[in-house]
Design a protein around this motif. Structure first.
Motif, PDB file in Angstrom:
ATOM      1  N   MET A 222      33.121  43.918  44.240  1.00 44.45           N
ATOM      2  CA  MET A 222      33.164  42.946  43.146  1.00 44.45           C
ATOM      3  C   MET A 222      32.142  43.278  42.070  1.00 44.45           C
ATOM      4  O   MET A 222      32.400  43.121  40.877  1.00 44.45           O
ATOM      5  CB  MET A 222      32.931  41.537  43.684  1.00 44.45           C
ATOM      6  N   LEU A 223      30.976  43.750  42.491  1.00 45.51           N
ATOM      7  CA  LEU A 223      29.943  44.122  41.527  1.00 45.51           C
ATOM      8  C   LEU A 223      30.411  45.238  40.600  1.00 45.51           C
ATOM      9  O   LEU A 223      29.973  45.334  39.445  1.00 45.51           O
ATOM     10  CB  LEU A 223      28.673  44.573  42.256  1.00 45.51           C
ATOM     11  N   LEU A 224      31.319  46.083  41.105  1.00 42.90           N
ATOM     12  CA  LEU A 224      31.829  47.188  40.296  1.00 42.90           C
ATOM     13  C   LEU A 224      33.120  46.831  39.577  1.00 42.90           C
ATOM     14  O   LEU A 224      33.763  47.697  38.976  1.00 42.90           O
ATOM     15  CB  LEU A 224      32.059  48.411  41.189  1.00 42.90           C
ATOM     16  N   GLY A 225      33.523  45.578  39.654  1.00 47.44           N
ATOM     17  CA  GLY A 225      34.717  45.152  38.941  1.00 47.44           C
ATOM     18  C   GLY A 225      36.013  45.564  39.603  1.00 47.44           C
ATOM     19  O   GLY A 225      37.025  45.782  38.929  1.00 47.44           O
ATOM     20  N   LYS A 226      35.999  45.654  40.940  1.00 48.98           N
ATOM     21  CA  LYS A 226      37.211  45.989  41.680  1.00 48.98           C
ATOM     22  C   LYS A 226      37.828  44.705  42.241  1.00 48.98           C
ATOM     23  O   LYS A 226      37.103  43.837  42.737  1.00 48.98           O
ATOM     24  CB  LYS A 226      36.895  46.919  42.857  1.00 48.98           C
ATOM     25  N   PRO A 227      39.157  44.579  42.210  1.00 50.12           N
ATOM     26  CA  PRO A 227      39.769  43.448  42.910  1.00 50.12           C
ATOM     27  C   PRO A 227      39.605  43.636  44.408  1.00 50.12           C
ATOM     28  O   PRO A 227      39.669  44.759  44.911  1.00 50.12           O
ATOM     29  CB  PRO A 227      41.239  43.535  42.488  1.00 50.12           C
ATOM     30  N   VAL A 228      39.372  42.544  45.125  1.00 51.23           N
ATOM     31  CA  VAL A 228      39.043  42.611  46.549  1.00 51.23           C
ATOM     32  C   VAL A 228      39.990  41.720  47.347  1.00 51.23           C
ATOM     33  O   VAL A 228      40.214  40.560  46.996  1.00 51.23           O
ATOM     34  CB  VAL A 228      37.586  42.171  46.802  1.00 51.23           C
ATOM     35  N   VAL A 229      40.527  42.279  48.444  1.00 52.06           N
ATOM     36  CA  VAL A 229      41.364  41.529  49.369  1.00 52.06           C
ATOM     37  C   VAL A 229      40.599  41.363  50.673  1.00 52.06           C
ATOM     38  O   VAL A 229      40.086  42.332  51.232  1.00 52.06           O
ATOM     39  CB  VAL A 229      42.699  42.261  49.641  1.00 52.06           C
ATOM     40  N   ARG A 230      40.506  40.119  51.131  1.00 54.57           N
ATOM     41  CA  ARG A 230      39.862  39.839  52.426  1.00 54.57           C
ATOM     42  C   ARG A 230      40.929  39.446  53.434  1.00 54.57           C
ATOM     43  O   ARG A 230      41.594  38.426  53.276  1.00 54.57           O
ATOM     44  CB  ARG A 230      38.839  38.705  52.299  1.00 54.57           C
ATOM     45  N   PHE A 231      41.108  40.253  54.453  1.00 50.87           N
ATOM     46  CA  PHE A 231      42.041  39.927  55.518  1.00 50.87           C
ATOM     47  C   PHE A 231      41.331  39.035  56.524  1.00 50.87           C
ATOM     48  O   PHE A 231      40.310  39.410  57.100  1.00 50.87           O
ATOM     49  CB  PHE A 231      42.552  41.200  56.203  1.00 50.87           C
ATOM     50  N   GLY A 232      41.862  37.822  56.712  1.00 53.68           N
ATOM     51  CA  GLY A 232      41.191  36.852  57.552  1.00 53.68           C
ATOM     52  C   GLY A 232      42.049  36.362  58.685  1.00 53.68           C
ATOM     53  O   GLY A 232      43.253  36.617  58.744  1.00 53.68           O
ATOM     54  N   MET A 233      41.383  35.651  59.617  1.00 55.00           N
ATOM     55  CA  MET A 233      42.060  35.152  60.804  1.00 55.00           C
ATOM     56  C   MET A 233      42.239  33.641  60.742  1.00 55.00           C
ATOM     57  O   MET A 233      43.315  33.116  60.727  1.00 55.00           O
ATOM     58  CB  MET A 233      41.269  35.525  62.057  1.00 55.00           C
ATOM     59  N   VAL A 249      40.665  37.733  47.186  1.00 53.62           N
ATOM     60  CA  VAL A 249      42.027  37.300  47.482  1.00 53.62           C
ATOM     61  C   VAL A 249      42.172  37.235  49.001  1.00 53.62           C
ATOM     62  O   VAL A 249      42.200  38.272  49.673  1.00 53.62           O
ATOM     63  CB  VAL A 249      43.076  38.273  46.905  1.00 53.62           C
ATOM     64  N   PRO A 250      42.246  36.031  49.578  1.00 59.15           N
ATOM     65  CA  PRO A 250      42.379  35.920  51.036  1.00 59.15           C
ATOM     66  C   PRO A 250      43.815  36.157  51.475  1.00 59.15           C
ATOM     67  O   PRO A 250      44.749  35.619  50.884  1.00 59.15           O
ATOM     68  CB  PRO A 250      41.944  34.478  51.307  1.00 59.15           C
ATOM     69  N   VAL A 251      43.982  36.978  52.505  1.00 58.12           N
ATOM     70  CA  VAL A 251      45.312  37.294  53.020  1.00 58.12           C
ATOM     71  C   VAL A 251      45.276  37.154  54.538  1.00 58.12           C
ATOM     72  O   VAL A 251      44.423  37.737  55.197  1.00 58.12           O
ATOM     73  CB  VAL A 251      45.747  38.722  52.636  1.00 58.12           C
ATOM     74  N   ASN A 252      46.205  36.387  55.073  1.00 64.02           N
ATOM     75  CA  ASN A 252      46.292  36.236  56.522  1.00 64.02           C
ATOM     76  C   ASN A 252      46.772  37.539  57.142  1.00 64.02           C
ATOM     77  O   ASN A 252      47.745  38.129  56.703  1.00 64.02           O
ATOM     78  CB  ASN A 252      47.261  35.099  56.874  1.00 64.02           C
ATOM     79  N   TRP A 253      46.074  37.977  58.162  1.00 64.79           N
ATOM     80  CA  TRP A 253      46.378  39.271  58.778  1.00 64.79           C
ATOM     81  C   TRP A 253      47.742  39.300  59.460  1.00 64.79           C
ATOM     82  O   TRP A 253      48.281  40.369  59.733  1.00 64.79           O
ATOM     83  CB  TRP A 253      45.297  39.650  59.781  1.00 64.79           C
ATOM     84  N   ASN A 254      48.326  38.128  59.731  1.00 57.87           N
ATOM     85  CA  ASN A 254      49.609  38.072  60.429  1.00 57.87           C
ATOM     86  C   ASN A 254      50.816  38.003  59.498  1.00 57.87           C
ATOM     87  O   ASN A 254      51.945  37.845  59.966  1.00 57.87           O
ATOM     88  CB  ASN A 254      49.639  36.866  61.375  1.00 57.87           C
TER      89      ASN A 254
END
Length: 313
Positions: A222-233, A249-254
């Motif tokens: 994020m500090l470098l200006g990249k979009p970030v996806v967080r795969f969560g449970m 951007v939160p994304v469900n791993w399933n």
């Protein structure tokens, strides 16, 4: 014991003090009257991670500083409540000064990323099966999440001609590429690389999209200006700073592979969606991480040493 009793050591600084080795060093420093500091990266997956033995906690964000202060006041004896200092993250100086053009060119060349392919970085960390690993249920969840996402990304990279996925494991891990592939039933491919020795900072700088399952690599991206996806449970990671925000951007791993592909491609190829997410991340950082600048090391030295000129062993 000998090091503390025979040296003129002023202070001890640990990356963490939740694990036995770090805690032992910090407790020894406290016993000998030395100043003790712990750098907290805000990866709080269990409440016990808030139980600091150091006299000072160094953190990098306003929100986590407030959370740690509140928790310590509630759960520590009044004479053991640490001081919490918001200074930024000392190890990110190089990240902030890397040349984007030259690093991107070199990384793509080393990894054989074909022209026209967007580079997706997925950071796994250390997937080695240490004996004590399965004592931590949340770590097991994280590993299941990571492996599931890993296999879906491998499949996506096979059928697309505009995506190259790089999987980064912790440098120095006990695995080899072959043993990792055998263990998790996933192989490298033309557009799917598994790396150990590559510099994580350079990979972040060269990537078009960064994915993680609860890692500070997301923050660095994020500090470098990249979009970030967080795969969560689930909400087991409710203390993760970015849960409930729009910074990632939160994304469900399933979710299905098809739905995962749609999300990734929008962030990679749709310039409006991409720009909107980068703006959300930047607004969050401006609000809660205003001290993440090029003065972090000076701030760190002045706090720990007092003069900013003394050496650190």
């Amino acid at each position: 014991e000998r090091a503390f009793s025979q040296s003129s050591m002023l202070a001890v600084v640990c990356d963490e003090d939740q694990m036995p080795p770090g805690r032992a060093v910090v407790e020894m420093a406290n016993h000998h009257g030395r100043s003790s500091y712990v750098i907290c990266h805000a990866i709080h997956i269990m409440s016990t991670n808030f139980i600091f033995s150091a006299r000072n906690v160094l953190t990098y964000g306003k929100k986590m500083r407030e959370i740690i202060q509140r928790y310590c006041l509630q759960h520590h004896p009044i004479d053991r409540v640490p001081k919490v200092h918001e200074i930024g993250m000392p190890r990110l100086v190089r990240l902030k000064t890397l040349s984007a053009e030259s690093v991107t060119r070199d990384v793509r060349l080393r990894l054989g990323v074909q022209a026209g392919r967007k580079l997706v970085l997925f950071v796994l960390g250390n997937m080695t099966l240490y004996p004590y690993f399965y004592l931590n249920y949340l770590c097991v969840q994280k590993q299941r999440c990571s492996v599931t996402v890993l296999r879906k990304l491998r499949s996506i990279s096979e059928k697309r001609d505009d995506v190259h996925v790089v999987v980064k494991l912790k440098q120095g891990a006990k695995d080899t590429i072959n043993s990792f592939a055998d263990m998790w039933k996933v192989e490298t491919g033309v557009a799917f690389s598994i790396v150990f020795q590559e510099d994580t900072t350079e990979l972040i700088r060269a990537s078009d999209l960064v994915c993680h399952a609860y890692s500070t690599v997301g923050y660095e991206a994020m500090l470098l200006g990249k979009p970030v996806v967080r795969f969560g449970m689930n909400d087991s990671f409710k203390n993760w700073e970015f849960v409930g925000t729009t910074a990632e951007v939160p994304v469900n791993w399933n979710i299905t592979e098809e739905d995962m592909e749609k999300i990734l491609l929008r962030l990679l190829l749709d310039e409006d969606v991409r720009a909107e997410q980068i703006t959300k991340s930047r607004e969050y950082l401006d609000t809660y991480h205003s001290r993440e600048d090029l003065q972090v090391i000076e701030r760190f030295m002045n706090l720990v040493i007092g003069t900013g000129k003394a050496g650190i062993a």
